[in-house]
Design an enzyme around this catalytic site. Structure first.
Site, PDB file in Angstrom:
ATOM      1  N   SER A  92      61.364 -31.240  21.346  1.00 22.25           N
ATOM      2  CA  SER A  92      60.277 -31.592  20.391  1.00 22.25           C
ATOM      3  C   SER A  92      60.440 -32.608  19.433  1.00 22.25           C
ATOM      4  O   SER A  92      59.520 -33.344  18.892  1.00 22.25           O
ATOM      5  CB  SER A  92      59.597 -30.486  19.879  1.00 22.25           C
ATOM      6  OG  SER A  92      60.252 -29.760  19.025  1.00 22.25           O
TER       7      SER A  92
ATOM      8  N   LYS B  34      59.994 -28.981  12.689  1.00 22.20           N
ATOM      9  CA  LYS B  34      58.709 -30.031  12.847  1.00 22.20           C
ATOM     10  C   LYS B  34      58.971 -30.915  11.619  1.00 22.20           C
ATOM     11  O   LYS B  34      59.253 -30.738  10.526  1.00 22.20           O
ATOM     12  CB  LYS B  34      57.534 -29.397  12.803  1.00 22.20           C
ATOM     13  CG  LYS B  34      57.295 -28.416  14.285  1.00 22.20           C
ATOM     14  CD  LYS B  34      57.306 -29.126  15.548  1.00 22.20           C
ATOM     15  CE  LYS B  34      57.211 -28.147  16.699  1.00 22.20           C
ATOM     16  NZ  LYS B  34      57.627 -28.548  17.793  1.00 22.20           N
TER      17      LYS B  34
END
Length: 185
Positions: A47, A89
């Site tokens: 990701s 993230k």
């Protein structure tokens, strides 16, 4: 002769006691550093590609961290219905910001200003596929939360998805301050 054995045994016992005390102090110090100062984390998944690769090792700073746009953070997701305990993230927007995702132009706007994202995975024909059949979507970031996204947008569960949503500042473990990979060398 008995006196010699007693003093030798006493000497070894004193050394062992010192070693045990040193071991306990070392373990306590390691625990305190890992809990309050810095910790290591290992990337699992794609990701955050190309910024981080699967199995990269990250150093997380936990001291006096104030969330800021563009920071890469470690998030505690143990209270959510996601696999794992932590995810990594990038903060796109902070409390009270407005985020608009324009899927046609592959751009992100924060408070009406297009942000520069040189870290994105642009090695695919469409770096940001729409989640629904919409061309753009706008989010308002509530107080006490941040809006996060992965750098590999098409392979990231992030604030765009209800299962993660906006991330509470209380769930932020810290900021990634360094990384290294044993596989790249």
């Amino acid at each position: 002769m008995k006196q010699i054995y007693t003093s030798v045994a006493k000497k070894y016992l004193e050394n062992d006691a010192k070693k045990i005390v040193l071991l306990i102090l070392t373990l306590a110090m390691a625990y305190l550093i890992n809990t309050y100062v810095a910790r290591l984390a290992i990337v699992s998944g794609e990701s955050m590609y190309p910024t981080f690769m699967d199995k990269d090792i990250l150093l997380i700073n936990q001291i006096n961290y104030i969330p800021s746009r563009g920071d890469v953070i470690l998030i505690d997701i143990s209270g959510r219905l996601l696999p794992g305990r932590y995810i990594v993230k990038r903060i796109i927007a902070v409390s009270e910001d407005t985020v608009t995702l324009d899927y046609e132009k592959n751009t992100v706007y924060v408070n009406g200003i297009m942000i520069s994202e040189p870290y994105l995975n642009l090695n695919q024909s469409d770096p940001m596929l729409a989640l629904d059949a919409v061309n753009s979507i706008t989010y308002k970031v509530p107080t006490g939360t941040v809006f996060v996204m992965g750098d590999n947008r098409n392979h990231s569960i992030d604030s765009r998805y209800e299962i993660l949503g906006m991330v509470s500042k209380a769930d932020i473990v810290g900021r990634v301050c360094d990384s290294f990979s044993l596989l790249r060398y």
